[in-house]
Write a protein that holds these residues in place. Sequence first.
Motif, mmCIF file in Angstrom:
data_model
loop_
_atom_site.group_PDB
_atom_site.id
_atom_site.type_symbol
_atom_site.label_atom_id
_atom_site.label_comp_id
_atom_site.label_asym_id
_atom_site.label_seq_id
_atom_site.Cartn_x
_atom_site.Cartn_y
_atom_site.Cartn_z
ATOM 1 N N ALA A 1 131.678 69.815 29.351
ATOM 2 C CA ALA A 1 133.024 70.267 29.003
ATOM 3 C C ALA A 1 133.309 69.990 27.535
ATOM 4 N N ASP B 1 134.663 72.754 24.941
ATOM 5 C CA ASP B 1 135.884 72.612 24.138
ATOM 6 C C ASP B 1 135.583 72.792 22.654
ATOM 7 N N TYR B 2 134.427 72.286 22.244
ATOM 8 C CA TYR B 2 134.012 72.402 20.844
ATOM 9 C C TYR B 2 133.815 73.870 20.465
ATOM 10 N N LEU C 1 138.081 81.252 25.512
ATOM 11 C CA LEU C 1 137.946 80.315 26.618
ATOM 12 C C LEU C 1 137.389 80.980 27.873
ATOM 13 N N VAL D 1 135.269 76.429 21.746
ATOM 14 C CA VAL D 1 136.574 77.091 21.671
ATOM 15 C C VAL D 1 137.299 76.710 20.385
ATOM 16 N N SER D 2 137.301 75.410 20.058
ATOM 17 C CA SER D 2 138.080 74.939 18.909
ATOM 18 C C SER D 2 137.395 75.218 17.575
#
Length: 389
Positions: free
Chosen positions: A153, A157-158, A167, A160-161
Amino acid sequence: MPNPRPNRVLFLIDSLGMGGAERMLVNYLQHLDVNRYEPRVCVFGVRDGNPVAAEIERLGIPVDLISVPRIRDFINVMSLVRYLRLHQIDLVHTQLETVTVHGGIAAKIVGIPTVHTLHTFAYPNATARETRRTELVWFSLRHFHDKIIAVSAAVGDYAVSKGRVPLEKISVLYNGIDTRSFSPRNSADRVSVRTALGIPDNAALVITVAVLRREKGIQYLIETWPDILKSVPNAYYLVVGAGPYESTLKSLAAKHNITDRVIFAGPRNDVPDLLRSSDLFALPTLNDVLPTVLAEAMASGLPIVASRVGGVPEMIEPDKNGLLVSPADKIGLANACIRLLCAPNEAQRLAEGGRDIAEARFNVRNQVQKLETLYEELLKKPMPNELAQ
């Protein structure tokens, strides 16, 4: 009416050296349902002779080479397009970097779905060239790939950011291991393995298995080993692996006069036996997306001390299967090791918890079934030939 042929999946990877992504590819290919999927592997380069290629070919899976020296050699895209059409590939699954860009573009031209497995974070201290390379990969993931498999996860998240990957493209799928290859230690095997390494049977043995790089943080455990010896006089540290930081680590052990207590075993092909012969697994890494070796240690019945970084907290639950410490925290690292080496009942409880977690979250058979389900969903979707229109 004859049964339709299995869907042909091409696994594209930069090379087939002994890295983690390459080893994981073998794990998945061993358990893929050949009645549903017909795998093929293609590499863009050779690393250390591509030793993993031989393992894949022993499974009866062909391995091909399309030479692409640099990520910006886009002229090779058409070679890949011809290859996809020649072998009637139905789905492309890319791993690592160079193949991500070329594989995504070629699949779009042909009109077939693409999946990418994201194994790593970007370079922490990237040069301008590395940054441009990373941006090219992010662009490819955003525009040319239908699904991104994040092995934790944290790396999802990395993506996406930092990579601005949508996402909805992200699916988290932990790396899988063959849990049956790792089992709690046998007392007779334990003695023979330790004897061969010159380690007493009654030693409190801590083990780390890793590529020997600075980022693995092994230097911090070596530096604090004299403190551990004050509380656990019979403690030994077994370091398994090779890498560019090996000479530095050996010099550090010599500096602290503990060369008789820090054993460098080099690269080994008997890691399950070494794990079964140990008492505690330590991974003082400074950053890691999802270190598969922690799942192997859990399946082997070892409690774990590891750094609270990256995807590690998704694997290690404090007081359930191990202890987490801050990265580069030598005092915290020493205290955690001493605690578990001096509390066999707690260590055994954490070891049992680890075996349960390894089976539930990291069994490769379960993970391959999830991967096949993802393939099936993509293959059912219509794929417009966007770049050919």
